[in-house]
Write a protein that holds these residues in place. Structure first.
Motif, PDB file in Angstrom:
ATOM      1  N   LYS A 141      -5.236   3.387  -1.225  1.00 33.67           N
ATOM      2  CA  LYS A 141      -6.030   2.365  -1.081  1.00 33.67           C
ATOM      3  C   LYS A 141      -5.697   1.258  -1.757  1.00 33.67           C
ATOM      4  CE  LYS A 141      -9.814   5.220  -1.230  1.00 33.67           C
ATOM      5  NZ  LYS A 141     -11.108   5.681  -1.121  1.00 33.67           N
ATOM      6  N   TRP A 180      -6.525  -0.211  -4.837  1.00 38.00           N
ATOM      7  CA  TRP A 180      -7.068  -0.379  -6.416  1.00 38.00           C
ATOM      8  C   TRP A 180      -8.589   0.788  -6.022  1.00 38.00           C
ATOM      9  CZ3 TRP A 180      -5.047   0.008 -11.485  1.00 38.00           C
ATOM     10  CH2 TRP A 180      -3.784  -0.459 -11.496  1.00 38.00           C
ATOM     11  N   LEU A 239     -13.690  -3.024  -4.750  1.00 36.52           N
ATOM     12  CA  LEU A 239     -14.640  -1.781  -3.823  1.00 36.52           C
ATOM     13  C   LEU A 239     -13.855  -1.360  -2.622  1.00 36.52           C
ATOM     14  CD1 LEU A 239     -18.538  -2.802  -4.484  1.00 36.52           C
ATOM     15  CD2 LEU A 239     -17.155  -0.361  -5.424  1.00 36.52           C
ATOM     16  N   ASN A 240     -13.546  -0.249  -2.290  1.00 31.69           N
ATOM     17  CA  ASN A 240     -13.141   0.583  -0.948  1.00 31.69           C
ATOM     18  C   ASN A 240     -14.228   0.662   0.115  1.00 31.69           C
ATOM     19  OD1 ASN A 240      -9.636   0.006  -1.281  1.00 31.69           O
ATOM     20  ND2 ASN A 240     -10.111   1.557  -2.832  1.00 31.69           N
ATOM     21  N   HIS A 241     -13.666   0.531   1.355  1.00 27.81           N
ATOM     22  CA  HIS A 241     -14.450   0.793   2.613  1.00 27.81           C
ATOM     23  C   HIS A 241     -14.305   2.513   2.486  1.00 27.81           C
ATOM     24  CE1 HIS A 241     -16.045   1.322   6.677  1.00 27.81           C
ATOM     25  NE2 HIS A 241     -15.318   2.336   6.767  1.00 27.81           N
ATOM     26  N   PHE A 295      -6.618  -2.747   8.791  1.00 28.42           N
ATOM     27  CA  PHE A 295      -6.023  -1.133   7.957  1.00 28.42           C
ATOM     28  C   PHE A 295      -6.401  -0.345   8.568  1.00 28.42           C
ATOM     29  CE2 PHE A 295     -10.120  -2.244   5.951  1.00 28.42           C
ATOM     30  CZ  PHE A 295     -10.288  -1.277   5.710  1.00 28.42           C
ATOM     31  N   ASP A 296      -6.059   0.638   8.062  1.00 28.03           N
ATOM     32  CA  ASP A 296      -6.373   2.479   8.730  1.00 28.03           C
ATOM     33  C   ASP A 296      -6.468   2.594   7.788  1.00 28.03           C
ATOM     34  OD1 ASP A 296      -4.271   1.970  11.416  1.00 28.03           O
ATOM     35  OD2 ASP A 296      -2.790   1.621   9.913  1.00 28.03           O
ATOM     36  N   CYS A 297      -8.251   3.068   8.293  1.00 29.91           N
ATOM     37  CA  CYS A 297      -8.734   3.216   6.563  1.00 29.91           C
ATOM     38  C   CYS A 297      -8.654   4.843   6.705  1.00 29.91           C
ATOM     39  CB  CYS A 297     -10.139   3.157   7.614  1.00 29.91           C
ATOM     40  SG  CYS A 297     -11.293   4.300   6.882  1.00 29.91           S
ATOM     41  N   VAL A 298      -8.212   5.142   5.481  1.00 27.47           N
ATOM     42  CA  VAL A 298      -8.386   7.222   5.383  1.00 27.47           C
ATOM     43  C   VAL A 298      -9.506   7.078   4.364  1.00 27.47           C
ATOM     44  CG1 VAL A 298      -6.105   6.485   5.149  1.00 27.47           C
ATOM     45  CG2 VAL A 298      -7.042   5.472   3.284  1.00 27.47           C
ATOM     46  N   THR A 338      -6.311  -7.159  -3.347  1.00 30.01           N
ATOM     47  CA  THR A 338      -7.765  -6.926  -3.013  1.00 30.01           C
ATOM     48  C   THR A 338      -7.770  -7.510  -2.246  1.00 30.01           C
ATOM     49  OG1 THR A 338      -7.814  -6.699  -5.443  1.00 30.01           O
ATOM     50  CG2 THR A 338      -9.252  -8.019  -3.890  1.00 30.01           C
ATOM     51  N   SER A 339      -7.325  -8.776  -0.938  1.00 29.68           N
ATOM     52  CA  SER A 339      -7.190  -8.950   0.074  1.00 29.68           C
ATOM     53  C   SER A 339      -8.852  -7.961   1.235  1.00 29.68           C
ATOM     54  CB  SER A 339      -6.830  -9.969   0.439  1.00 29.68           C
ATOM     55  OG  SER A 339      -6.676 -10.321   1.724  1.00 29.68           O
ATOM     56  N   LEU A 340      -8.713  -8.622   1.403  1.00 35.41           N
ATOM     57  CA  LEU A 340      -9.373  -7.665   2.377  1.00 35.41           C
ATOM     58  C   LEU A 340      -8.203  -7.451   4.226  1.00 35.41           C
ATOM     59  CD1 LEU A 340     -13.059  -8.054   2.844  1.00 35.41           C
ATOM     60  CD2 LEU A 340     -11.741  -5.737   2.282  1.00 35.41           C
ATOM     61  N   ARG A 379       1.303  -0.893  -0.465  1.00 35.48           N
ATOM     62  CA  ARG A 379      -0.085   0.116   0.040  1.00 35.48           C
ATOM     63  C   ARG A 379       0.479   1.614   0.187  1.00 35.48           C
ATOM     64  NH1 ARG A 379      -3.353  -3.840   2.257  1.00 35.48           N
ATOM     65  NH2 ARG A 379      -4.525  -4.076   0.748  1.00 35.48           N
ATOM     66  N   ARG A 402     -14.527  -6.569  -5.544  1.00 35.21           N
ATOM     67  CA  ARG A 402     -13.956  -6.984  -4.414  1.00 35.21           C
ATOM     68  C   ARG A 402     -12.475  -5.957  -4.633  1.00 35.21           C
ATOM     69  NH1 ARG A 402      -8.307  -8.601  -6.872  1.00 35.21           N
ATOM     70  NH2 ARG A 402      -8.100 -10.538  -6.006  1.00 35.21           N
ATOM     71  N   TYR A 452     -17.574  -1.481   4.602  1.00 32.25           N
ATOM     72  CA  TYR A 452     -17.547  -3.256   5.467  1.00 32.25           C
ATOM     73  C   TYR A 452     -18.443  -3.104   6.829  1.00 32.25           C
ATOM     74  CZ  TYR A 452     -13.561  -2.538   1.894  1.00 32.25           C
ATOM     75  OH  TYR A 452     -12.623  -2.760   0.818  1.00 32.25           O
ATOM     76  N   ASN A 479      -2.221  -3.451  -3.953  1.00 34.63           N
ATOM     77  CA  ASN A 479      -2.376  -3.012  -2.914  1.00 34.63           C
ATOM     78  C   ASN A 479      -3.235  -4.275  -2.830  1.00 34.63           C
ATOM     79  OD1 ASN A 479      -3.961  -3.127  -0.622  1.00 34.63           O
ATOM     80  ND2 ASN A 479      -5.243  -1.011  -0.944  1.00 34.63           N
TER      81      ASN A 479
HETATM   82  C1  LIG Z   1     -11.374  -5.748  -0.685  1.00 39.17           C
HETATM   83  S1  LIG Z   1     -10.229  -4.515  -0.873  1.00 39.17           S
HETATM   84  C2  LIG Z   1     -10.430  -3.134  -1.987  1.00 39.17           C
HETATM   85  C3  LIG Z   1     -10.147  -3.329  -3.001  1.00 39.17           C
HETATM   86  C4  LIG Z   1      -8.196  -2.890  -2.426  1.00 39.17           C
HETATM   87  N1  LIG Z   1      -7.959  -1.679  -2.565  1.00 39.17           N
HETATM   88  C5  LIG Z   1      -6.880  -3.042  -3.832  1.00 39.17           C
HETATM   89  O1  LIG Z   1      -6.459  -2.789  -3.966  1.00 39.17           O
HETATM   90  O2  LIG Z   1      -7.404  -4.579  -4.140  1.00 39.17           O
HETATM   91  C6  LIG Z   1      -9.483  -4.079   0.797  1.00 39.17           C
HETATM   92  C7  LIG Z   1      -8.404  -3.637   0.889  1.00 39.17           C
HETATM   93  O3  LIG Z   1      -9.037  -2.432  -0.212  1.00 39.17           O
HETATM   94  C8  LIG Z   1      -7.682  -1.588   1.819  1.00 39.17           C
HETATM   95  N2  LIG Z   1      -9.287  -0.572   1.883  1.00 39.17           N
HETATM   96  C9  LIG Z   1     -10.306  -0.568   1.400  1.00 39.17           C
HETATM   97  N3  LIG Z   1     -10.521   0.575   2.275  1.00 39.17           N
HETATM   98  C10 LIG Z   1      -9.871   1.098   2.618  1.00 39.17           C
HETATM   99  C11 LIG Z   1      -9.831   2.225   3.329  1.00 39.17           C
HETATM  100  N4  LIG Z   1     -11.164   3.187   3.300  1.00 39.17           N
HETATM  101  N5  LIG Z   1      -9.129   2.532   4.503  1.00 39.17           N
HETATM  102  C12 LIG Z   1      -7.910   2.481   3.597  1.00 39.17           C
HETATM  103  N6  LIG Z   1      -7.802   0.830   2.973  1.00 39.17           N
HETATM  104  C13 LIG Z   1      -8.680   0.727   2.353  1.00 39.17           C
HETATM  105  C14 LIG Z   1      -7.713  -2.437   3.070  1.00 39.17           C
HETATM  106  O4  LIG Z   1      -6.400  -2.714   2.495  1.00 39.17           O
HETATM  107  C15 LIG Z   1      -8.793  -3.542   2.503  1.00 39.17           C
HETATM  108  O5  LIG Z   1      -7.496  -3.964   2.974  1.00 39.17           O
END
Ligand SMILES: C[S@@+](CC[C@H](N)C(=O)[O-])C[C@H]1O[C@@H](n2cnc3c(N)ncnc32)[C@H](O)[C@@H]1O
Length: 624
Positions: free
Chosen positions: A467, A469, A541-543, A599-602, A123-125, A115, A539, A585, A121
């Motif tokens: 974040k 993708w 979609l970010n939070h 993960f540290d939410c941004v 995709t895994s949560l 990240r 997969r 999420y 990044n």
């Molecule tokens: C389902 S994936 C989403 C797609 C991911 N961003 C990727 O690059 O594949 C979930 C991961 O995305 C990142 N992520 C999603 N929402 C985020 C947020 N609000 N702040 C920081 N990281 C986030 C975290 O690493 C999380 O584990």
């Protein structure tokens, strides 16, 4: 004044080549003058003009005419100067490489969450994201200088003689310095692949921009990657990215960057230009071929359609931030049971009261018999306001949460601990019931929405704020519109825990809307979806905490059995073109038991749950 994103992009691209900003900026200024601020020229061909100008700063004018010349003779291979410039740039990278501690295989690096470096990044949560300042929920701004401590991606993926890890060989006659920098001669050379970090998009061709080196493998294995009907235009566009190495009978024929024709034994592909000198790509990534499937290849290389043709529409991916490509997964448009999940879809299990047996035509418009299935959709294909508002308020307002509590919660049971912890509760969710083949209506019935799949223009993109993708819409979406479904492997909760125990990346979504309402939930009936290995665009979609622009709603289609349902995302409000799509999420950032790696939410929401707030602020938030 806001920084010019083009300048930043150019500096980042040069940084990858080891060229410092201080050198880039003055040259850029000159070029902008010369080209009347026409960034298309400057950015064209991976900034070739800029690279040349940096290495021969007084020659901007000459470069311009060269550029024109190049345009006229589109297929003439890159001129010597340019090649030299690139070689020098590669050399610069090689020199810096000495400082890098190589401690893991390149592929791992590529697929593991990175990240800090933008988009790799996984995709895994369950991967960890860049650690932001927890006190500051604002998404991290792009900061030119902030990245100075990071390793440029190019450097990370290049290996040098004698280094550990999976050895790779890249023969590069065109660029001896490049070649020597990358050559490793192990006893047994494993097959290798060069991935272009920023693949080329070919018009009118579903295959774009991959670069292949096949070693000790029948070439036919890779046929899907290079369709025989590949257009001449696509071939031309790829020529700078594709090199084929092939065992030709007894002789190991290596078609390299300098070959006049890169042609397979079967003569199927001709990667070289008419002039016979394919250009060298300056963003190559070396990875062991053995770890990439043909399907994975398609996913990497096809920037035009990440769904590899499985959806109704093409969904492109773009990276305007760095040279990363999306992590490897298999695209599926329908969820599939992994192994034990009891998912039954049979016509015989639908009794008359579970379908609108006597409906005709479109259930939403025919008024003769009130349809027993329809509750949620309007004739214009969006959710009714009442239904949507009720779901949003159920999801967002904790006071309205109605919970089911399991007698023996599958999540607690799967932990296999000595004492079974009590169920923490599962939010009751109202589901949509769509008509299906067992119903009397037609296929055009408006109560068949989710089952028809994605129909909006979407795009996977690299987020600029750490974040990884993300997914965005390319068109304006009305409120209550169906966007996509969460697709993945259908796992039982014990199977999910097994994956988690093994340390595998997981990206799970619980199908727990009815847990607790059923006294005897068997292991094979407690289900979830995991989009890590097999999944669709959801997969990406970010939070976003609380005020996300999508909401997930259970949808029953072909399984009257309530343990399995579809989870569909609908818009909570009008979403403008280019806005990122997000959903909550439902993570509790303080829950250490959470299966999803923290993960540290941004997310940037003012309701962000990952921020330490004063009690007073919390009260205000709860009232909001
Ligand atoms: C389902 S994936 C989403 C797609 C991911 N961003 C990727 O690059 O594949 C979930 C991961 O995305 C990142 N992520 C999603 N929402 C985020 C947020 N609000 N702040 C920081 N990281 C986030 C975290 O690493 C999380 O584990």
């Amino acid at each position: 004044m806001a920084p010019n994103p083009h300048i930043k992009k150019a500096c980042n691209a040069m940084k990858i080549l080891g060229i410092q900003q201080a050198k880039v900026r003055p040259v850029l200024r000159k070029l902008r003058k010369t080209y009347d601020d026409n960034w298309d020229f400057i950015e064209d061909d991976n900034y070739s003009v800029l690279i040349e100008a940096i290495l021969a700063p007084d020659d901007v004018q000459a470069i311009e005419s060269k550029k024109e010349e190049k345009k006229e003779t589109e297929d003439v291979a890159m001129n010597r100067e340019k090649k030299k410039a690139r070689e020098q740039a590669q050399l610069a990278v090689k020199d810096q490489e000495d400082d890098i501690e190589e401690d893991e295989a390149p592929l791992k690096r590529r697929f593991r969450g990175k990240r800090e470096r933008g988009c790799d990044n996984n995709t895994s949560l369950s991967s960890t994201s860049k650690t932001p300042n927890k006190e500051d929920p604002k998404p991290q701004e792009e900061d030119e200088d902030g990245e100075t401590t990071e390793l440029p991606p190019l450097k990370r993926y290049f290996r040098r003689t004698g280094e550990r890890g999976s050895a790779t060989t890249v023969h590069n006659k065109a660029s001896p310095s490049f070649s020597s920098a990358m050559s490793v001669e192990p006893k047994e050379r494993p097959p290798v692949i060069l991935l272009p970090a920023a693949p080329v998009v070919a018009e009118n061709d579903s295959y774009a921009g991959a670069l292949i080196i096949v070693d000790d493998e029948p070439f036919t294995d890779h046929k899907p990657m290079i369709p025989e009907n590949c257009s001449a235009r696509a071939l031309e566009m790829r020529k700078s990215n594709m090199y084929v190495k092939k065992r030709d009978g007894e002789t190991d024929v290596t078609h390299t960057l300098n070959d006049s024709t890169s042609k397979t034994a079967s003569g199927m592909v001709k990667a070289g230009g008419e002039s016979g000198a394919p250009a060298i790509s300056n963003e190559l990534v070396v990875v062991p071929e053995s770890e990439i499937s043909a399907h994975g290849w398609r996913a990497f290389s096809n920037t035009k359609d990440i769904t590899v043709g499985t959806e109704n529409i093409e969904i492109p991916w773009v990276n305007e931030v760095n040279g990363e490509v999306p992590s490897r997964f298999r695209y599926i448009s329908q969820s599939v049971a992994f192994r034990d999940a009891a998912v039954k879809s049979s016509v015989s299990s639908f009794s008359d009261d579970l379908c609108c047996f006597s409906c005709i035509g479109d259930c939403l418009v025919s008024s003769a018999t009130p349809c027993s299935c329809t509750i949620a959709y309007r004739v214009d294909g969006v959710l009714t306001e009442d239904f949507l508002e009720a779901r949003i308020s159920e999801a967002r307002d904790q006071r309205k949460h109605d919970f089911h509590f399991c007698r023996e919660c599958p999540l607690e049971k799967a932990k296999n601990e000595e004492t079974l912890e009590p169920c923490k509760g599962h939010i009751k969710r109202k589901a949509i019931k769509e008509c299906w083949i067992t119903c009397g209506c037609d296929k055009i019935c408006g109560n068949r929405l989710v089952q028809k799949g994605i129909h909006n223009k979407l795009e996977v993109f690299c987020t600029p704020n750490g974040k990884g993708w993300g997914l965005r819409t390319l068109e304006r979406l009305p409120q209550g519109a169906f966007v996509c479904e969460y697709i993945g492997e259908i796992l039982t909760i014990p199977e999910l825990y097994q994956r988690s125990m093994k340390g595998e990346s997981i990206c799970p979504v619980m199908l727990d809307a009815l847990w607790g309402s059923d006294e005897s939930l068997e292991d094979n009936q407690s289900l979830c979806l995991d989009g890590t290995r097999y999944g669709n665009i959801s997969r990406f979609l970010n939070h976003r905490c609380l005020d996300a622009n999508l909401i997930e709603i259970p949808v029953h289609v072909e399984t009257p059995d309530q343990h399995y349902y579809h989870l569909a995302f609908f818009t909570t409000r009008v979403i403008e073109a280019m806005e990122e799509l997000t959903w909550d999420y439902g993570v509790d950032f303080n829950d250490e038991d959470c299966l999803m790696k923290p993960f540290d939410c941004v997310c940037g929401s003012r309701f962000c749950r990952n921020i330490k707030r004063s009690k007073k602020a919390k009260k205000v938030m709860n009232r909001a």
